[in-house]
Scaffold this motif. Structure first.
Motif, PDB file in Angstrom:
ATOM      1  N   SER A  56      -2.907  -2.492 -42.034  1.00 23.42           N
ATOM      2  CA  SER A  56      -3.299  -3.796 -42.546  1.00 23.42           C
ATOM      3  C   SER A  56      -3.215  -4.894 -41.494  1.00 23.42           C
ATOM      4  CB  SER A  56      -2.396  -4.165 -43.739  1.00 23.42           C
ATOM      5  OG  SER A  56      -1.046  -4.168 -43.325  1.00 23.42           O
ATOM      6  N   GLY A  57      -2.834  -4.528 -40.208  1.00 20.58           N
ATOM      7  CA  GLY A  57      -2.822  -5.518 -39.144  1.00 20.58           C
ATOM      8  C   GLY A  57      -1.739  -6.570 -39.301  1.00 20.58           C
ATOM      9  N   ILE A  58      -0.448  -6.141 -39.494  1.00 21.03           N
ATOM     10  CA  ILE A  58       0.657  -7.097 -39.659  1.00 21.03           C
ATOM     11  C   ILE A  58       0.999  -7.722 -38.317  1.00 21.03           C
ATOM     12  CG2 ILE A  58       3.059  -7.373 -40.363  1.00 21.03           C
ATOM     13  CD1 ILE A  58       2.667  -4.975 -42.213  1.00 21.03           C
ATOM     14  N   PRO A  59       1.063  -9.048 -38.192  1.00 25.79           N
ATOM     15  CA  PRO A  59       1.400  -9.682 -36.906  1.00 25.79           C
ATOM     16  C   PRO A  59       2.871  -9.484 -36.571  1.00 25.79           C
ATOM     17  CG  PRO A  59       1.216 -11.323 -38.633  1.00 25.79           C
ATOM     18  CD  PRO A  59       0.762 -10.026 -39.238  1.00 25.79           C
ATOM     19  N   VAL A  60       3.207  -9.327 -35.288  1.00 23.89           N
ATOM     20  CA  VAL A  60       4.574  -9.151 -34.805  1.00 23.89           C
ATOM     21  C   VAL A  60       4.826 -10.110 -33.649  1.00 23.89           C
ATOM     22  CG1 VAL A  60       4.730  -6.740 -35.520  1.00 23.89           C
ATOM     23  CG2 VAL A  60       3.919  -7.307 -33.225  1.00 23.89           C
ATOM     24  N   ILE A  61       6.149 -10.389 -33.389  1.00 21.61           N
ATOM     25  CA  ILE A  61       6.555 -11.217 -32.253  1.00 21.61           C
ATOM     26  C   ILE A  61       7.169 -10.317 -31.193  1.00 21.61           C
ATOM     27  CG2 ILE A  61       8.048 -13.096 -31.500  1.00 21.61           C
ATOM     28  CD1 ILE A  61       7.913 -14.211 -34.318  1.00 21.61           C
TER      29      ILE A  61
END
Length: 290
Positions: A56-61
């Protein structure tokens, strides 16, 4: 040509052309989204499975990985004392006749710091030396008579004993005279004398203090959980209120072999060099040990 049908004007044709072009461009750009919507409506299992596999393309840092220390810092407070310190006292009763070192002056081992009245001691030494000389003459005379068969062996033996006793009396008189001087037992800095010239002192009267403060010793307590992490020669840093902007370096000299069962701490002794002599015994230090 049907007279009822009128041809479209050029401006209307241009507007319709621009609209068709915009619609086509929108469909081209959104083709993936439209396909996904149509596929979802269609209920195609294979396509839905492929969609789930893409995530689902979860954003990460993210951050750069670096190496850092995870040391624990032990903080404690201790009081400094000189590595060697002594309060000098006289070895005999008498009157102070000289104070040779001023407070704060540096002296060497063997320097005379104070002197007691020695008139009687000098007279006693002179008397002992005279007796020694008389005993030696008597011994020589006894040997001479013995060599001439006039004296006996017993007389010679007695003369030898008298000579040896007189020699011991001379040594005792010299020691008594030496005891009237307060001598520095090591290199150090003299403190403020507790007596003045003319004071009568005894063997228990403190005269002056002497400190070898080229190195200061600071003792402090450390929690027992650090017992296996601290070693001799580990580096420490210390700060004292009189020099708050200066961090003094030192090292651990001794670690106590026992843990205090009441406080659950053990004692550590550190050495702080003091070659510039800006530190004093008795100062408090905040010590940090990694």
């Amino acid at each position: 040509m049907d007279p009822m049908k009128k041809p479209l004007s050029m401006s209307l044709q241009f507007i319709l052309l621009v609209g068709f072009l915009g619609l086509g461009l929108t469909v081209f750009v959104s083709r993936d989204h439209i396909t996904e919507v149509i596929t979802t409506w269609s209920g195609n299992p294979a396509v839905n499975k492929a969609k789930r596999s893409r995530g689902s393309g979860i954003p990460v840092i993210v951050s750069r990985v670096i190496a850092t220390r995870n040391d624990e810092i032990v903080s404690a407070v201790g009081t400094a004392r000189a590595k060697r310190s002594v309060m000098l006292q006289a070895n005999a009763d008498g009157i102070i006749v000289a104070l040779n070192a001023n407070s704060g002056s540096r002296v060497k081992q063997g320097d005379v710091l104070s002197v007691l009245d020695s008139v009687k001691a000098k007279l006693a030494l002179q008397i002992a030396e005279k007796r020694h000389q008389e005993a030696l003459r008597l011994l020589e005379r006894s040997k001479l008579l013995k060599s001439r068969n006039v004296g006996s062996d017993a007389r010679v033996v007695n003369a030898v004993v008298l000579a040896e006793r007189a020699e011991l009396e001379v040594q005792l008189a010299k020691e008594t005279l030496r005891d009237l001087k307060i001598i520095a037992p090591f290199d150090g800095i003299v403190g403020i004398p507790t007596v003045e010239i003319g004071d009568r002192v005894t063997e228990t009267t403190p005269i002056v203090s002497l400190d070898d403060q080229r190195d200061l010793l600071v003792e402090f307590d450390v929690p027992e959980k650090f017992a296996v992490q601290i070693n001799v020669n580990d580096e420490i840093t210390a700060v004292t209120p009189s020099h708050q902007k200066t961090r003094f370096k030192g090292r651990i000299e001794y670690i106590d072999n026992r843990v205090n069962p009441a406080s659950r701490t053990f004692k550590v002794r550190a050495v702080i060099p003091n070659e510039t002599n800006i530190l004093r015994p008795g100062m408090s230090f905040a010590v940090e040990l990694r």
